[in-house]
Design a protein around this motif. Structure first.
Motif, short mmCIF file in Angstrom:
data_model
loop_
_atom_site.label_atom_id
_atom_site.label_comp_id
_atom_site.label_asym_id
_atom_site.label_seq_id
_atom_site.Cartn_x
_atom_site.Cartn_y
_atom_site.Cartn_z
N LEU A 165 -104.20 51.51 -29.03
CA LEU A 165 -103.51 50.57 -28.16
C LEU A 165 -102.46 49.79 -28.95
CD1 LEU A 165 -103.23 49.06 -25.45
CD2 LEU A 165 -105.04 47.51 -26.24
N MET A 166 -102.81 49.28 -30.13
CA MET A 166 -101.86 48.55 -30.95
C MET A 166 -100.71 49.44 -31.37
SD MET A 166 -102.96 45.54 -30.88
CE MET A 166 -101.76 44.87 -32.04
N TYR A 167 -101.02 50.70 -31.69
CA TYR A 167 -99.98 51.65 -32.09
C TYR A 167 -99.00 51.88 -30.94
CZ TYR A 167 -97.85 56.11 -33.43
OH TYR A 167 -96.96 57.11 -33.72
N GLN A 168 -99.54 52.09 -29.74
CA GLN A 168 -98.69 52.33 -28.56
C GLN A 168 -97.83 51.12 -28.24
OE1 GLN A 168 -98.72 55.85 -28.09
NE2 GLN A 168 -98.48 55.16 -25.97
N MET A 169 -98.38 49.93 -28.40
CA MET A 169 -97.62 48.72 -28.09
C MET A 169 -96.48 48.50 -29.07
SD MET A 169 -100.79 46.17 -27.07
CE MET A 169 -99.77 44.69 -27.12
N ASN A 170 -96.60 49.04 -30.28
CA ASN A 170 -95.55 48.88 -31.28
C ASN A 170 -94.57 50.05 -31.34
OD1 ASN A 170 -96.39 46.35 -32.33
ND2 ASN A 170 -98.04 47.37 -33.44
N GLU A 171 -94.93 51.16 -30.69
CA GLU A 171 -94.08 52.33 -30.69
C GLU A 171 -92.88 52.16 -29.77
OE1 GLU A 171 -94.16 56.01 -31.99
OE2 GLU A 171 -94.44 54.38 -33.42
#
Length: 265
Positions: A65-71
Motif C-alpha cells: 500500500l505504501m509503495y503504491q501510494m508513492n508510485e
C-alpha cells in the motif's frame, strides 16, 4: 462512577462500574483487532511482484500500500490529499453515479463517524476527570467536568444523530421500494441495515428517557441508565467488534483501495 444495568439480583439493582464497561470496550476492540489481523493476512497472501511466490507476511499488504501510494500512477496521478478529501470523505465517485445514493452514503458516513468521535471525546474527558480525582488534581477547566461536557455535546449529538437517521431511512426506503436495489439485496445486507437501525433507535430511546423527550415514550427516568448501558454494549459489539467480519469492512477496504489507486474509477 457506576452504571446501573437495571437487573435485580437478590433485591438489589446490579451495578456495573466504569472499569467493567472499559473491559467490555477493550474486549470489543480486541475482537476488532483480531478480525483486522485476519483480513490483513488474507489481503497480503498474493504475490508482491511478477514471478514471485505468494507472500505469507501480514506486513505484505501495508508495504505494498505504501509503495503504491508513492508510485507514479500510470493513469491516475492525483495526490493522496486529493484522493482522501474528494474520493474518501466526499465520495464523489458515488455522486457521479447517483445523487440520492450519494446523499444516503454521505449522511450515514458523516453521522456515524462524528458520533464515534463524540464518544471518544466523552471517554477521554471521563478518563481525565477520573485520573485527576485519583492524583488529587482538581484544576481542570469547567468544561472538562463529564456532566458539563455531556451537556455541551447534547445539541451536536442530536444534529448528527438525525443526520445518521436520515441516511438510514433513505437506505430502508431504497431496499423496500426501489426494485433494482430490492432485487439485489441479500440477507447479509438486511442484517447490517437492521443492526444499524436498532442501534440508532436504542440511542434515541435512551436519550429520550434521560431528557424526557418524545423518544423516551414516557418511560420512567429510572430506566435511563440501563437503556444507555444497553445501547453502549450493543454499539461496541456491532459497530466495532463486528466490522472486520461483516460487509462493513468496506469502510476500511475501499478507502485503502482508493489510496492505492490514487482515486479514479
Amino acid at each position: 462512577m457506576e452504571y446501573f444495568s437495571g437487573l435485580p439480583i437478590n433485591g438489589e439493582i446490579l451495578k456495573i462500574t466504569f472499569v467493567q464497561v472499559m473491559i467490555l470496550a477493550n474486549l470489543a476492540i480486541g475482537i476488532f483487532l483480531i478480525g483486522m489481523y485476519m483480513n490483513l493476512k488474507k489481503w497480503g497472501m498474493g504475490s508482491t511482484g511478477y514471478g514471485q511466490p505468494p507472500s505469507k507476511s501480514i506486513l505484505a499488504f501495508p508495504k505494498m500500500l505504501m509503495y503504491q501510494m508513492n508510485e507514479h500512477a500510470h493513469v491516475h496521478n492525483q495526490s493522496v490529499l486529493e484522493t482522501f478529501v474528494l474520493d474518501i470523505i466526499f465520495q464523489r465517485r458515488i455522486l457521479r453515479r447517483s445523487p440520492l445514493r450519494w446523499f444516503m452514503h454521505f449522511t450515514i458516513f458523516v453521522g456515524w463517524m462524528t458520533l464515534f468521535v463524540f464518544s471518544l471525546l466523552m471517554f477521554l474527558v471521563e478518563m481525565i476527570h477520573m485520573a485527576g480525582d485519583k492524583i488529587g488534581f482538581h484544576s481542570l477547566p469547567d468544561f472538562m467536568n463529564p456532566e458539563i461536557f455531556r451537556e455541551l455535546l447534547s445539541v451536536p449529538n442530536d444534529i448528527f444523530s438525525y443526520i445518521l437517521l436520515t441516511g438510514i431511512i433513505i437506505a430502508i426506503y431504497r431496499r423496500l421500494f426501489v426494485a433494482k436495489v430490492r432485487e439485489a439485496t441479500i440477507a447479509y445486507d438486511s442484517v447490517l441495515l437492521a443492526g444499524l437501525t436498532f442501534i440508532v433507535i436504542t440511542g434515541f430511546v435512551a436519550d429520550g428517557i434521560r431528557t424526557g423527550r418524545f423518544w423516551g415514550f414516557g418511560l420512567p427516568f429510572e430506566w435511563a441508565p440501563p437503556a444507555a448501558l444497553f445501547h453502549v454494549i450493543v454499539s461496541l459489539l456491532f459497530c466495532i467488534a463486528y466490522i472486520p467480519f461483516s460487509k462493513y469492512i468496506h469502510m476500511i477496504a475501499i478507502p485503502l483501495a482508493l489510496l492505492a489507486n490514487k482515486g479514479g474509477e
